[in-house]
Design a protein around this motif. Structure first.
Motif, PDB file in Angstrom:
ATOM      1  N   ASP A 175      20.783  16.281  26.548  1.00  0.00           N
ATOM      2  CA  ASP A 175      22.051  16.601  27.204  1.00  0.00           C
ATOM      3  C   ASP A 175      22.325  15.610  28.333  1.00  0.00           C
ATOM      4  O   ASP A 175      21.591  14.640  28.508  1.00  0.00           O
ATOM      5  CB  ASP A 175      22.060  18.057  27.689  1.00  0.00           C
ATOM      6  CG  ASP A 175      21.080  18.280  28.836  1.00  0.00           C
ATOM      7  OD1 ASP A 175      20.496  17.288  29.309  1.00  0.00           O
ATOM      8  OD2 ASP A 175      20.904  19.444  29.240  1.00  0.00           O
ATOM      9  N   GLY A 209      12.795  21.873  37.702  1.00  0.00           N
ATOM     10  CA  GLY A 209      13.671  21.223  36.725  1.00  0.00           C
ATOM     11  C   GLY A 209      14.964  20.736  37.366  1.00  0.00           C
ATOM     12  O   GLY A 209      15.580  21.448  38.159  1.00  0.00           O
ATOM     13  N   LEU A 210      15.359  19.509  37.034  1.00  0.00           N
ATOM     14  CA  LEU A 210      16.565  18.926  37.624  1.00  0.00           C
ATOM     15  C   LEU A 210      17.755  19.157  36.698  1.00  0.00           C
ATOM     16  O   LEU A 210      17.677  18.908  35.505  1.00  0.00           O
ATOM     17  CB  LEU A 210      16.365  17.415  37.822  1.00  0.00           C
ATOM     18  CG  LEU A 210      15.323  17.011  38.865  1.00  0.00           C
ATOM     19  CD1 LEU A 210      15.033  15.523  38.759  1.00  0.00           C
ATOM     20  CD2 LEU A 210      15.831  17.353  40.252  1.00  0.00           C
ATOM     21  N   HIS A 211      18.845  19.633  37.273  1.00  0.00           N
ATOM     22  CA  HIS A 211      20.068  19.762  36.481  1.00  0.00           C
ATOM     23  C   HIS A 211      21.282  19.711  37.385  1.00  0.00           C
ATOM     24  O   HIS A 211      21.173  19.924  38.599  1.00  0.00           O
ATOM     25  CB  HIS A 211      20.048  21.049  35.647  1.00  0.00           C
ATOM     26  CG  HIS A 211      20.033  22.293  36.466  1.00  0.00           C
ATOM     27  ND1 HIS A 211      21.151  23.032  36.700  1.00  0.00           N
ATOM     28  CD2 HIS A 211      19.018  22.904  37.136  1.00  0.00           C
ATOM     29  CE1 HIS A 211      20.833  24.068  37.468  1.00  0.00           C
ATOM     30  NE2 HIS A 211      19.555  24.017  37.742  1.00  0.00           N
ATOM     31  N   ASP A 240      21.973  15.883  31.539  1.00  0.00           N
ATOM     32  CA  ASP A 240      20.915  15.788  32.556  1.00  0.00           C
ATOM     33  C   ASP A 240      19.827  14.818  32.106  1.00  0.00           C
ATOM     34  O   ASP A 240      19.352  14.002  32.893  1.00  0.00           O
ATOM     35  CB  ASP A 240      20.306  17.167  32.822  1.00  0.00           C
ATOM     36  CG  ASP A 240      21.288  18.109  33.512  1.00  0.00           C
ATOM     37  OD1 ASP A 240      22.014  17.632  34.405  1.00  0.00           O
ATOM     38  OD2 ASP A 240      21.322  19.294  33.154  1.00  0.00           O
ATOM     39  N   ASP A 241      19.429  14.905  30.827  1.00  0.00           N
ATOM     40  CA  ASP A 241      18.434  13.983  30.286  1.00  0.00           C
ATOM     41  C   ASP A 241      18.928  12.540  30.410  1.00  0.00           C
ATOM     42  O   ASP A 241      18.207  11.657  30.871  1.00  0.00           O
ATOM     43  CB  ASP A 241      18.176  14.281  28.803  1.00  0.00           C
ATOM     44  CG  ASP A 241      17.465  15.613  28.600  1.00  0.00           C
ATOM     45  OD1 ASP A 241      16.662  15.971  29.483  1.00  0.00           O
ATOM     46  OD2 ASP A 241      17.724  16.270  27.579  1.00  0.00           O
ATOM     47  N   ARG A 249      14.486  18.067  32.999  1.00  0.00           N
ATOM     48  CA  ARG A 249      15.402  19.198  33.163  1.00  0.00           C
ATOM     49  C   ARG A 249      14.627  20.522  33.002  1.00  0.00           C
ATOM     50  O   ARG A 249      13.490  20.529  32.510  1.00  0.00           O
ATOM     51  CB  ARG A 249      16.552  19.065  32.177  1.00  0.00           C
ATOM     52  CG  ARG A 249      16.229  19.440  30.761  1.00  0.00           C
ATOM     53  CD  ARG A 249      17.549  19.638  30.010  1.00  0.00           C
ATOM     54  NE  ARG A 249      17.562  18.942  28.758  1.00  0.00           N
ATOM     55  CZ  ARG A 249      17.618  19.571  27.571  1.00  0.00           C
ATOM     56  NH1 ARG A 249      17.624  20.876  27.513  1.00  0.00           N
ATOM     57  NH2 ARG A 249      17.642  18.880  26.463  1.00  0.00           N
TER      58      ARG A 249
END
Ligand SMILES: Nc1nc2c(ncn2[C@@H]2O[C@H](COP(=O)(O)OP(=O)(O)OP(=O)(O)O)[C@@H](O)[C@H]2O)c(=O)[nH]1
Ligand SMILES: [Mg+2]
Length: 447
Positions: free
Chosen positions: A312, A274-276, A314-315, A225
């Motif tokens: 969170d 970062g991926l979210h 996303d993780d 993320r």
């Protein structure tokens, strides 16, 4: 492709100045050309002879060491002359020019090795291994290439071929007495034999992925993320400050790659955005799409999870989505106080600030590529070999199914012959011109 009747000449050493420069001749006129250049009537086979070479105009070129390797005991299987001069390009070029004036022709790329193949000094797998060995960048790549040169793959193929032949003989005999069907071998016995052959082929193919990674490199994507510490890890592993690092989430927008060597395994590191789940601007959305693509195509994923902040959604989603067999979970920023327990998810603790955990991470990447298991088996590294072995596997699977269902011997036999043909294509027993051209074209001139 090339005419093997000419005598060819080329500089065998790399371009530029060096301690010595080697010019190599191969073909029927090699020895007579060497005689013309040196004024000596003959050279004793495999002895180093110091002599003075003169050009076509009679002017001396250099004092040189000449070695004559008579056919068939030479690299190419033909008469070969190797001339070592002082390592100046001017001298090497003058020797080549003198040889050309005496009737030699300039060699094409890979032509020496191609002649070795034509004269059955080596098979196609070995010829390809020579190319790989010359191109090797890491010691491990050189090791794998050398194993192939040693004939390891060829030996495995010959063993499998012999096993297939043993299955084929009784089936052929049964064909000659059609009334009795499977007279010389029971269908289930034939089926067992084919299944065993299939198993050894599967084992060989299982090595292929490992081999490809050693030859071509492990594509390793760093994913996580925003603000997790991906770019910092990328810079740390690359040993250079390539990627921009800030405390603003969403710093990295595009993919960034760097080639590094990890324990002899070439590795392409890919830093990603970062991926979210939340929607960002257009640029960020595109960055995320690219990150997902990298995540899908990578061999290995380094999933960066910020240990200093609570996990969170996303993780959790990423942990869930990436197959554990191809990911290393990293609990980043281990120099800061921990917000969660890394042991719970078997994450490797690391800090890009102190360097803690980096050696362990490098070891994990190298062991993923299977370096430690490399002792006794030569993995197949070559895509051409992999593709042909996969076709052989399909043929054997068909043969096994046919034998199991009691299909007439002809059909089982056709598939067994198909598998053997693929083996022949790998070793070059049935070479196709375009395959040969592709393999030898990438060699340098003089090899
Ligand atoms: N103390 C500490 N801070 C770190 C560490 N790694 C990264 N940081 C900090 O965390 C912030 C984000 O680091 P980046 O490496 O840019 O994170 P990223 O995952 O690439 O972020 P995006 O590109 O925005 O997705 C920066 O302020 C870094 O200095 C670490 O190991 N320890
Ligand atoms: Mg970044």
């Amino acid at each position: 492709m090339f005419s093997p009747d000419d005598t060819i000449v080329a500089i065998a050493t790399p371009p530029g100045r060096g301690g010595i420069g080697v010019v190599r001749l191969s073909g029927p006129a090699s020895a007579s050309i060497a005689s013309a250049l040196s004024g000596r009537s003959a050279f004793r086979p495999r002895y180093a002879t110091l002599t003075t070479l003169t050009g076509a105009d009679g002017a001396p070129i250099d004092r040189a060491v000449v070695i004559f390797f008579p056919a068939p005991h030479s690299y190419t299987g033909e008469d070969v002359i190797e001339i070592s001069t002082h390592g100046s390009p001017v001298v090497s070029n003058a020797v080549v020019a003198a040889a050309l004036a005496r009737g030699a022709r300039l060699a094409n790329p890979g032509e020496f090795t191609f002649r070795a193949f034509l004269n059955e000094r080596i098979d196609l797998v070995q010829a390809e291994a020579i190319g790989d060995l010359v191109d090797a960048v890491t010691p491990l790549q050189a090791r794998v290439a050398f194993d192939q040169l040693d004939g390891t793959l060829t030996t495995r193929l010959l063993e499998m071929d012999a096993a297939l032949l043993q299955l084929i003989a009784p089936l052929e005999a049964s064909l000659d007495f059609p009334d009795e069907g499977y007279h010389f071998v029971a269908p289930d016995e034939a089926g067992r034999g084919i299944t065993a052959a299939l198993a050894s082929l599967e084992a060989l193919l299982a090595d292929a992925r490992r081999g490809r990674m050693i030859r071509e490199g492990v594509i390793t994507a760093i994913v996580g993320r925003p603000n997790a510490g991906k770019s910092s890890l990328f810079n740390r592993l690359a040993g250079a400050s390539r990627a921009i690092v800030t405390d603003i989430p969403g710093t990295t927008r595009d993919l960034l790659t760097e080639r590094i060597d990890i324990g002899g395994v070439p590795c392409t590191l890919v830093d990603t955005a970062g991926l979210h789940g939340g929607a960002g601007d257009v640029v960020e959305a595109e960055g995320i799409a690219r990150a997902r693509k990298a995540l899908e195509t990578a061999d290995l994923v380094l999933l960066v999870l910020d240990r200093s902040r609570p996990m969170d959604e996303d993780d959790a989603r990423l942990l869930d989505a990436i197959d554990p067999s191809r990911r290393v979970a990293i609990a980043s920023k281990s120099d800061l106080p921990a917000a969660w327990d890394p042991e719970r998810i078997d994450a490797l603790e690391a800090s890009s600030v102190t360097g803690a955990g980096m050696d362990a991470l490098r070891e994990r990447i190298a062991s993923f590529a299977g370096v430690s298991e490399l002792r006794d088996s030569a993995p197949i590294a070559n895509q051409r070999h992999v593709a042909l072995l996969a076709k052989a596997r399909e043929a054997l699977a068909r043969a096994a199914a046919a034998a199991a269902s009691g299909t007439p011997e002809e059909f089982v036999l056709a598939d067994l012959y198909d598998a053997r043909m693929r083996f022949d294509e790998i070793t070059g027993a049935r070479p196709q011109d375009e395959v040969l051209a592709q393999i030898f074209e990438r060699f340098c001139i003089g090899k």
